[in-house]
Enzyme design. Structure first.
Site, mmCIF file in Angstrom:
data_model
loop_
_atom_site.group_PDB
_atom_site.id
_atom_site.type_symbol
_atom_site.label_atom_id
_atom_site.label_comp_id
_atom_site.label_asym_id
_atom_site.label_seq_id
_atom_site.Cartn_x
_atom_site.Cartn_y
_atom_site.Cartn_z
ATOM 1 N N ASP A 11 0.865 -1.170 0.000
ATOM 2 C CA ASP A 11 0.000 0.000 0.000
ATOM 3 C C ASP A 11 0.917 1.241 0.000
ATOM 4 O O ASP A 11 2.101 1.143 0.324
ATOM 5 C CB ASP A 11 -0.881 -0.037 1.249
ATOM 6 N N ASP A 13 -0.158 5.164 0.826
ATOM 7 C CA ASP A 13 -0.400 6.172 1.873
ATOM 8 C C ASP A 13 -0.508 5.519 3.255
ATOM 9 O O ASP A 13 -1.321 4.619 3.450
ATOM 10 C CB ASP A 13 -1.699 6.930 1.584
ATOM 11 N N ASP A 163 -1.336 -0.625 5.967
ATOM 12 C CA ASP A 163 -1.555 0.012 7.267
ATOM 13 C C ASP A 163 -3.017 -0.010 7.696
ATOM 14 O O ASP A 163 -3.344 0.569 8.731
ATOM 15 C CB ASP A 163 -1.058 1.468 7.247
#
Ligand SMILES: [Mg+2]
Length: 216
Positions: A11, A13, A163
């Site tokens: 991922d 961001d 995240d």
């Protein structure tokens, strides 16, 4: 036939890049520019990772489409004001590549924006492929991961690193092992509900799982 490239999918961001302050600032700018009361950082933060229109619709459904237009224009001019790779990320990517792995990014950002963002941060040379979400189901659906792997040609996805619980669910749905980092958008308690294979405050365990590949 050569074997498929062993690939790690990340991922963007909140995982590779600490981009939340710029995203939140552009998100709030939309409200201010339309004369609407802007939500606080704390109100915006849990929504990051959802598609932009859904984030705005959470607050003002009637204005979501207009706010998206304003956001994209503002964010494109301000997206690296404060955004930086998290400490150790660039070194980690370099090490994984030296060990023979391919690296892909799979993000809910649109592909054009994601590539400009990675480029502006000077990280394009550190990865092999950047795939955004352009009009197909977003994470937790696995589509963006499948497309990232497809973009590399013959690729075998090993790990999905993210995240949020959406990253973990998407990674599992795509058949990858899943690695959650606790420095981004979802805290360890929330991430644990998605039962990732690894839940870590750093990326050290990832390197332990991924020894150098034999040279072909
Ligand atoms: Mg994220």
């Amino acid at each position: 036939m050569t074997p498929p490239h062993k690939t790690i999918v990340f991922d963007l961001d909140g995982t590779l890049v600490d981009s939340l302050p710029d995203i939140i600032a552009s998100f709030q700018y939309g409200f201010v520019s339309m004369g609407l009361p802007a939500p606080t950082d704390e109100e915006v933060r849990p929504l990051i990772g959802h598609p932009l229109e859904a984030m705005y619709a959470h607050f003002v459904p009637a204005h979501a489409a207009s706010l998206c237009v304003i956001y994209r224009e503002h964010y494109a001019r301000n997206f690296v004001n404060r955004s930086r790779p998290y400490p150790g990320v660039v070194e980690l990517l370099r090490t994984l590549r030296e060990r023979g792995y391919k690296l892909a990014i799979a993000t809910t950002k649109r592909t054009d924006m994601a590539r400009r963002f990675v480029e502006a941060l000077g990280m394009m040379p550190a990865v092999d492929y950047v795939q955004g979400t352009d009009g197909f189901p977003h994470k937790p659906a696995p589509d963006v991961i499948h497309r990232a792997l497809g973009g590399l040609g013959r690729a075998e996805g090993l790990w999905m690193v993210g995240d949020t619980t959406h990253d973990i669910q998407a990674g599992r749905a795509a058949g990858l092992r899943t690695y959650a980092v606790t420095w981004g958008n979802h805290d360890a308690e929330l991430l644990a509900t998605a039962t990732p294979d690894e839940l870590q405050p750093d990326l050290g365990r990832l390197l332990e799982h991924l020894p150098p590949l034999p040279r072909s």
